[in-house]
Design a protein around this motif. Structure first.
Motif, mmCIF file in Angstrom:
data_model
loop_
_atom_site.group_PDB
_atom_site.id
_atom_site.type_symbol
_atom_site.label_atom_id
_atom_site.label_comp_id
_atom_site.label_asym_id
_atom_site.label_seq_id
_atom_site.Cartn_x
_atom_site.Cartn_y
_atom_site.Cartn_z
ATOM 1 N N LEU A 12 -41.892 -8.323 87.321
ATOM 2 C CA LEU A 12 -41.160 -7.521 86.341
ATOM 3 C C LEU A 12 -42.131 -6.783 85.431
ATOM 4 N N VAL A 17 -37.559 -2.904 83.386
ATOM 5 C CA VAL A 17 -36.396 -3.489 82.716
ATOM 6 C C VAL A 17 -35.667 -2.421 81.909
ATOM 7 N N LEU A 50 -31.248 -7.564 86.807
ATOM 8 C CA LEU A 50 -32.640 -7.524 87.246
ATOM 9 C C LEU A 50 -32.869 -8.217 88.583
#
Length: 121
Positions: A12, A17, A50
């Motif tokens: 990530l 994000v 996500l």
């Protein structure tokens, strides 16, 4: 940043994000939350978007940890608000007007019940 969510590895990045959450309407917050682009999202909603996993597959703690490491502000679940008036009213026992079914309350003296007789009088 590499993190493990629900047993699966994810790479990530903060920009990723921000991009994925752009245009997503926040659901009402009932538990832990994360602030992304001045919006407060439930961490479970963010985790689902996500990871593309079901919300039951990961914990709020896993997502909170990952979001904190990425630099997002996370907040704990809001405290439960209790109404002392309604809590007090649920504790009281029902009152019976029938003397045959009247139940003696520990706060109530015996003389307050109709036709009560003392065994030692």
């Amino acid at each position: 940043m590499r993190c493990i969510i629900a047993g699966f590895p994810f790479d990530l990045m903060k920009s990723e994000v921000l991009h994925k959450m752009q245009g997503i309407k926040p659901e009402p917050v009932t538990g832990e939350s994360v602030i992304i682009s001045r919006r407060t999202y439930p961490v479970k909603q963010v985790g689902q978007i996500l990871t593309r996993q079901d919300r039951r597959d990961f914990t709020a703690e896993q997502i909170t940890r990952a979001m904190t490491r990425l630099g997002f502000t996370c907040r704990p679940a809001p405290a439960a608000v209790t109404d002392p008036v309604s809590a007090e009213s649920t504790v009281t026992a029902p009152v019976s007007t029938d003397p045959a079914t009247a139940v003696q309350s520990p706060d109530q003296p015996e003389a307050a019940l109709p036709d009560s007789h003392h065994a030692y009088s």
